[in-house]
Design a protein around this motif. Structure first.
Motif, PDB file in Angstrom:
ATOM      1  N   PHE A  80       0.839  -1.185   0.000  1.00 14.90           N
ATOM      2  CA  PHE A  80       0.000   0.000   0.000  1.00 14.90           C
ATOM      3  C   PHE A  80       0.877   1.239   0.000  1.00 14.90           C
ATOM      4  O   PHE A  80       2.054   1.209   0.372  1.00 14.90           O
ATOM      5  N   GLY A  81       0.321   2.303  -0.409  1.00 14.90           N
ATOM      6  CA  GLY A  81       1.018   3.579  -0.411  1.00 14.90           C
ATOM      7  C   GLY A  81       0.015   4.696  -0.537  1.00 14.90           C
ATOM      8  O   GLY A  81      -1.131   4.480  -0.942  1.00 14.90           O
ATOM      9  N   GLY A  82       0.453   5.894  -0.140  1.00  6.51           N
ATOM     10  CA  GLY A  82      -0.491   6.995  -0.237  1.00  6.51           C
ATOM     11  C   GLY A  82       0.111   8.326   0.179  1.00  6.51           C
ATOM     12  O   GLY A  82       1.310   8.444   0.505  1.00  6.51           O
ATOM     13  N   TYR A  83      -0.728   9.300   0.154  1.00  4.03           N
ATOM     14  CA  TYR A  83      -0.338  10.662   0.495  1.00  4.03           C
ATOM     15  C   TYR A  83      -1.449  11.252   1.347  1.00  4.03           C
ATOM     16  O   TYR A  83      -2.629  11.006   1.118  1.00  4.03           O
ATOM     17  N   ARG A  84      -1.025  12.053   2.378  1.00  2.84           N
ATOM     18  CA  ARG A  84      -2.016  12.763   3.172  1.00  2.84           C
ATOM     19  C   ARG A  84      -1.488  14.148   3.536  1.00  2.84           C
ATOM     20  O   ARG A  84      -0.275  14.374   3.591  1.00  2.84           O
ATOM     21  N   ASN A  85      -2.412  15.035   3.784  1.00  2.00           N
ATOM     22  CA  ASN A  85      -2.064  16.403   4.169  1.00  2.00           C
ATOM     23  C   ASN A  85      -3.005  16.831   5.281  1.00  2.00           C
ATOM     24  O   ASN A  85      -4.226  16.719   5.151  1.00  2.00           O
ATOM     25  N   GLY A  86      -2.428  17.277   6.392  1.00  2.00           N
ATOM     26  CA  GLY A  86      -3.232  17.722   7.518  1.00  2.00           C
ATOM     27  C   GLY A  86      -2.772  19.096   8.010  1.00  2.00           C
ATOM     28  O   GLY A  86      -1.582  19.286   8.287  1.00  2.00           O
ATOM     29  N   GLY A  87      -3.677  20.052   8.104  1.00  2.00           N
ATOM     30  CA  GLY A  87      -3.323  21.400   8.546  1.00  2.00           C
ATOM     31  C   GLY A  87      -4.426  22.008   9.393  1.00  2.00           C
ATOM     32  O   GLY A  87      -5.560  21.518   9.417  1.00  2.00           O
ATOM     33  N   GLY A  88      -4.072  23.068  10.115  1.00  2.00           N
ATOM     34  CA  GLY A  88      -5.049  23.726  10.978  1.00  2.00           C
ATOM     35  C   GLY A  88      -4.594  23.662  12.431  1.00  2.00           C
ATOM     36  O   GLY A  88      -3.418  23.451  12.742  1.00  2.00           O
ATOM     37  N   ASP A  89      -5.521  23.864  13.311  1.00  2.00           N
ATOM     38  CA  ASP A  89      -5.251  23.856  14.740  1.00  2.00           C
ATOM     39  C   ASP A  89      -5.821  22.555  15.325  1.00  2.00           C
ATOM     40  O   ASP A  89      -7.016  22.449  15.598  1.00  2.00           O
ATOM     41  N   GLY A 111       4.013  20.348   2.992  1.00  2.00           N
ATOM     42  CA  GLY A 111       3.954  19.558   1.745  1.00  2.00           C
ATOM     43  C   GLY A 111       3.230  18.243   1.897  1.00  2.00           C
ATOM     44  O   GLY A 111       3.051  17.511   0.909  1.00  2.00           O
ATOM     45  N   GLY A 112       2.831  17.895   3.107  1.00  2.00           N
ATOM     46  CA  GLY A 112       2.124  16.647   3.322  1.00  2.00           C
ATOM     47  C   GLY A 112       3.053  15.486   3.607  1.00  2.00           C
ATOM     48  O   GLY A 112       4.280  15.639   3.701  1.00  2.00           O
ATOM     49  N   GLU A 113       2.465  14.287   3.740  1.00  2.95           N
ATOM     50  CA  GLU A 113       3.230  13.087   4.092  1.00  2.95           C
ATOM     51  C   GLU A 113       3.005  12.003   3.045  1.00  2.95           C
ATOM     52  O   GLU A 113       1.883  11.725   2.635  1.00  2.95           O
ATOM     53  N   PHE A 114       4.110  11.372   2.629  1.00  3.17           N
ATOM     54  CA  PHE A 114       4.060  10.218   1.735  1.00  3.17           C
ATOM     55  C   PHE A 114       4.334   8.964   2.570  1.00  3.17           C
ATOM     56  O   PHE A 114       5.245   8.953   3.409  1.00  3.17           O
ATOM     57  N   LYS A 115       3.554   7.920   2.317  1.00  4.08           N
ATOM     58  CA  LYS A 115       3.701   6.694   3.106  1.00  4.08           C
ATOM     59  C   LYS A 115       3.598   5.493   2.186  1.00  4.08           C
ATOM     60  O   LYS A 115       2.822   5.481   1.216  1.00  4.08           O
ATOM     61  N   ALA A 116       4.368   4.428   2.451  1.00  3.32           N
ATOM     62  CA  ALA A 116       4.310   3.172   1.706  1.00  3.32           C
ATOM     63  C   ALA A 116       4.645   2.048   2.655  1.00  3.32           C
ATOM     64  O   ALA A 116       5.416   2.226   3.610  1.00  3.32           O
ATOM     65  N   GLY A 117       4.039   0.876   2.371  1.00  2.00           N
ATOM     66  CA  GLY A 117       4.312  -0.253   3.253  1.00  2.00           C
ATOM     67  C   GLY A 117       3.878  -1.562   2.637  1.00  2.00           C
ATOM     68  O   GLY A 117       3.277  -1.621   1.556  1.00  2.00           O
TER      69      GLY A 117
END
Length: 489
Positions: free
Chosen positions: A107-116, A129-135
């Motif tokens: 699996f792999g993907g991208y996520r972006n989380g911002g705010g308070d 720039g967000g986070e890239f993940k693979a596993g």
């Protein structure tokens, strides 16, 4: 003249009658006749139920494609936002999951989380720039050699293989039905031609009797009695014609033109019966072995046993403990959102996941059920093997016995015809011991003997169709069994 024998008429009567019995009509022989090969070829080409049977393969192919769908790559995406409230957050993600044929998934993907974010949900925040993940996750014990996805695929593959013997079993059955319809039509045609010849004989005799009545050599009741015989034979011929037409219509279900439209053959296309088949008990062992190898029912049952072994392996898999290994790597990109820069480093996470069913009842219960099913199929296969052997032995007995019946019936026809001819000679020369009633009775006996010979011949070739079906021959031809030297038409 009256009181004398007409050698020409007598010879014509005997030759005409025997030609009708043997099927050697010189007029019919010059026409295009319908053959067994044409009927069988038409079944394979145009019979609707054959086309329906072939759909079983398309059905199995579709199910296998659907089973492969469990290994399809899946794309997931989400957008979760909290624009109102004490904590204003924005989260977006997209990922890809690919199941592995050998078990597990990548699996792999991208996520972006911002705010308070809430203090207890800080892990949801990413760099700008967000986070890239693979596993990857792989099973180490349970689901390593087999899992639900592979089991479903393998079962679907066996269904594909089972489709072929299913189709062949239908072809064999339809070929047998077509063969029986063909031989029934031939027999009906032979009986119709025989009735026509007997009617012609009575009509020809009527002309001679009229002359003798006019000359005073015979009384008028003899003429009336012969006219009665003519009327009776005309009625019998009408019944034979009706049966012939009905047989032709039934044959048309299997005999079709190039467009698949049923074709009803005419009386001009009637063939004679071929020579009897030559088969001996010494061939039976080889035929039994051939049938055991060729019968599609046995092939299908063997494939079902192999399919059940997949079910058993899946049930055994359910009783094993689950131990999965997982390796995940992630990397945030862009400007750090935390002064600690705690999200900027590459992260690697390794894990083991363990679970085990303590009672293991699901797997054990399924193993027991599959074992019972395998025992059922094995017993059924043994029964089918015994049934195939019995069928071959039965058709051998039928072929041999019906051939002897035909030969004896032909001898009965010869003797009955001879007696009818002798009685007719006596009547022609004015023998006081003979009259038209005796002539009619002798001819009736000869006619019945000839009809019995045709019926016996039909039985012989019906047994031939059964023999082809017992050996799972879906394109039977007359050459399947050689012609007997003593069994010619």
């Amino acid at each position: 003249g009256p009181g004398t024998v007409n050698p020409s008429l007598v010879g014509t009567r005997v030759a005409t009658l025997l030609d009708a019995i043997d099927g050697d009509d010189p007029i019919v022989a010059t026409l295009q006749m319908v053959s067994l090969d044409q009927v069988i070829e038409s079944v394979h080409r145009s019979y609707p139920l054959v086309q329906a049977a072939y759909q079983q393969r398309a059905l199995a192919d579709g199910n296998q494609i659907a089973a492969w769908g469990e290994f399809d790559t899946k794309i997931k995406a989400a957008s979760e936002n909290g624009p109102l409230g004490c904590y204003e957050t924005y989260r977006n993600s997209a990922g890809v999951t690919k199941p592995l044929y050998g078990g597990g998934e990548v699996f792999g993907g991208y996520r972006n989380g911002g705010g308070d974010f809430q203090p207890w949900y800080q892990e949801r925040e990413t760099n700008d720039g967000g986070e890239f993940k693979a596993g990857v996750r792989v099973p180490l014990i349970r689901d390593r050699d087999i899992d639900a996805r592979r089991a479903a695929l393998w079962r679907a593959t066996y269904d594909q293989q089972i489709a072929d013997p299913f189709i062949r079993a239908n072809l064999v059955s339809f070929a047998r039905e077509a063969g029986l319809a063909y031989w029934k039509w031939v027999a009906a045609g032979q009986k119709y031609q025989l009735g026509q010849r007997w009617l012609d004989i009575a009509r020809a005799r009527n002309e001679n009797i009229e002359k003798r009545v006019e000359a005073g050599d015979l009384g008028r009741p003899e003429l009336i009695d012969n006219q009665r015989a003519i009327a009776k034979r005309e009625a019998k011929l009408a019944g034979a014609l009706q049966y012939l037409q009905q047989s032709a219509v039934k044959l048309s279900l299997y005999l079709r033109d190039e467009n698949g439209v049923p074709y009803t053959p005419s009386t001009d296309e009637l063939p004679p019966f071929p020579a009897l088949r030559d088969i001996t008990p010494t061939q039976i062992d080889a035929s039994i072995a051939q049938a055991q190898q060729a019968r599609p029912e046995l092939t299908a049952l063997q494939l079902q046993l192999q399919q059940l072994q997949v079910d058993y392996a899946e049930a055994c898999n359910m009783t094993r403990p689950g131990l999965d290994a997982q390796l995940v790597g992630s990397q945030d990109v862009g400007e750090p959102t935390s002064k600690k820069r705690d999200k900027s480093e590459f992260e690697l996470e390794a894990g083991l996941f363990f679970d085990v069913p303590l009672q293991r009842r699901k797997g054990i219960g399924k193993m027991q059920a599959v074992n019972a099913k395998m025992a059922q199929v094995s017993a059924k296969r043994r029964m089918v093997q015994d049934k195939v052997t019995a069928e071959v032995q039965s058709v051998y007995a039928g072929l041999i016995q019906t051939r002897q019946e035909v030969l004896r019936a032909r001898e009965a026809v010869r003797l009955a015809t001879l007696m009818a001819e002798i009685e007719y000679r006596k009547f022609e020369v004015g023998n006081i011991d003979s009259d038209l009633l005796k002539v009619a009775l002798r001819e009736q006996y000869a006619l019945e003997a000839a009809e019995e010979e045709i019926t016996a011949t039909f039985g012989h070739f019906a047994a031939f169709s059964d023999y082809a079906a017992a050996l799972a021959v879906d394109r039977p031809t007359e050459s399947l069994i050689p012609a007997a030297q003593d069994g010619g038409p």
